[in-house]
Write a protein that holds these residues in place. Structure first.
Motif, PDB file in Angstrom:
ATOM      1  N   ILE A   1      19.135  32.569 -25.772  1.00 43.02           N
ATOM      2  CA  ILE A   1      20.294  31.927 -25.269  1.00 43.02           C
ATOM      3  C   ILE A   1      20.205  31.506 -23.634  1.00 43.02           C
ATOM      4  N   LEU A   2      19.345  32.458 -23.089  1.00 48.37           N
ATOM      5  CA  LEU A   2      19.381  32.164 -21.511  1.00 48.37           C
ATOM      6  C   LEU A   2      18.175  30.894 -21.651  1.00 48.37           C
TER       7      LEU A   2
ATOM      8  N   PHE B   1      15.851  39.390 -28.145  1.00 47.94           N
ATOM      9  CA  PHE B   1      15.226  38.128 -28.566  1.00 47.94           C
ATOM     10  C   PHE B   1      16.252  37.166 -28.495  1.00 47.94           C
ATOM     11  N   ARG B   2      17.220  37.572 -29.035  1.00 40.91           N
ATOM     12  CA  ARG B   2      18.615  36.472 -28.793  1.00 40.91           C
ATOM     13  C   ARG B   2      19.072  36.203 -27.498  1.00 40.91           C
ATOM     14  N   LEU B   3      19.262  37.028 -26.765  1.00 39.36           N
ATOM     15  CA  LEU B   3      19.270  36.975 -25.299  1.00 39.36           C
ATOM     16  C   LEU B   3      18.715  36.021 -24.677  1.00 39.36           C
ATOM     17  N   GLU B   4      17.412  36.113 -24.670  1.00 37.94           N
ATOM     18  CA  GLU B   4      16.247  35.522 -24.035  1.00 37.94           C
ATOM     19  C   GLU B   4      16.534  33.983 -24.738  1.00 37.94           C
TER      20      GLU B   4
ATOM     21  N   LYS C   1      20.328  27.829 -22.210  1.00 37.60           N
ATOM     22  CA  LYS C   1      21.189  27.614 -21.089  1.00 37.60           C
ATOM     23  C   LYS C   1      20.577  27.034 -19.904  1.00 37.60           C
TER      24      LYS C   1
END
Lengths: 211, 153
Positions: B49-50, B44-47, B53
């Protein structure tokens, strides 16, 4: 008065396929498929986490470093042509992150300009019996060069093949073999000198035999 | 480990080898094959961040372009100013000193440099010769021959 009924319907979670081929995954990444992130995470996150844990020996920064690896992966993966290069790319990016982390640790050790939170240098294994020996093993590995340490962790702990280790470290096969042999013999030498560790392991062994 | 008994070298080495295998097994067991629930939530954190970005990428690209042009312009202005200052200084100096004095200085500097180089070559040669020369040996003692004119050193 007509009551307006509002029904909140939760959207059914979309299934993410884990057993997807490299070709299909690369297609998803190139075309910006909405499930590409989750599929990639399901596929490669265990590998990345294990590599980071084995090489670094503690779990504080593993989550952050894994995020970093995946962000870089999503930047570079759409440029790939060969789908079979996905796994080597993940391993290479993880190796880069490990190298940078070890380098910054070394730098902070020599030039402690910034205040760094004291970190535990050990992993937190489930069994307390293995905590102390592993702490001592990583204490030994801390003295090694980054490449030797990474090669040792990748091959012996994670079980990556010699080709994968050589690929990750940009070495030839014989060079990787030499590096691994040297790392093994050096660790054995350090263990030989660590009588406390040997005693401890023998006690654990005896306990395991009697249990 | 044998307690109270002194192990020989080979036994010790074999034991250490076995201990390392055991340690590696421990490390493998300590790292599970699957992710923990906390690690699974990392997606979830990665999504997030993406997404962040990608939303900032366009503006960042535009600002990077303008920044690049501005930096290049500033750098070239500084370089031009340095070169211009250097030439101006040189011109003023030559005007002050006059052409004749400048030539005189150049000739003197030339001969001084040649003299220095000749002296240096001489020193190097002498040092080299001394180093290459065979070490001096004491002359062999010959039996005294009363009939010869050979003299003792």
């Amino acid at each position: 008065m007509a009551e307006a009924r509002v029904r909140l319907v939760r959207r059914a979670p979309t299934r993410v396929k884990a057993d997807i081929g490299d070709d299909e995954l690369l297609d998803m990444l190139v075309n910006g498929h909405p499930q590409a992130v989750r599929t990639t995470w399901l596929r490669f996150a265990p590998l990345v986490h294990r590599l980071l844990k084995h090489a670094l020996g503690h779990e504080e920064d593993v989550a952050d470093l894994a995020q970093l690896v995946f962000i870089r992966f999503f930047e570079s993966a759409p440029k790939l042509r060969d789908p079979s290069a996905l796994r080597p790319l993940v391993i290479a990016l993880t190796t880069g992150a490990i190298r940078a982390e070890l380098r910054s640790r070394w730098l902070h050790g020599w030039f402690p300009f910034e205040h760094v939170e004291p970190t535990r240098t050990t992993s937190v294994p489930p069994s307390p019996a293995s905590r102390e020996p592993l702490r001592r093993l990583y204490f030994i590995l801390d003295r090694f060069k980054t490449e030797d340490r990474v090669a040792f962790a990748y091959h012996y702990m994670e079980g990556l093949s010699l080709e994968e280790v050589a690929d990750a470290l940009h070495l030839s096969l014989p060079a990787a073999q030499r590096r691994l042999t040297r790392a093994w013999s050096r660790v054995v030498l350090h263990i030989e000198r660590d009588n406390a560790l040997l005693e401890y392991l023998s006690k654990v062994e005896e306990l395991g035999a009697t249990a | 480990m044998k307690s109270g008994v002194r192990m020989n070298f080979l036994e010790h080495r074999l034991y250490a080898d076995r201990a390392l295998s055991k340690l590696i097994r421990m490390a493998r067991e300590a790292t599970p094959e699957t992710l923990s629930s906390r690690e699974q939530r990392g997606v979830f954190r990665l999504e997030a961040i993406l997404v962040e970005k990608s939303s900032t990428a366009v503006s960042a690209r535009a600002s990077v372009g303008s920044n690049f042009v501005a930096r290049c312009t500033a750098f070239s202005i500084i370089v031009l100013m340095v070169i211009q200052g250097f030439w101006q200084e040189r011109r003023e100096h030559r005007q002050r000193a006059g052409a004749a004095l400048w030539w005189a200085r150049a000739v003197i500097r030339h001969f001084l440099a040649r003299a220095f180089m000749a002296l240096r070559a001489r020193v190097y040669r002498s040092v080299g010769r001394r180093e290459l020369r065979a070490p001096e040996r004491a002359p062999e003692r010959r039996p005294r021959d009363p009939g010869s004119i050979w003299l003792e050193p």
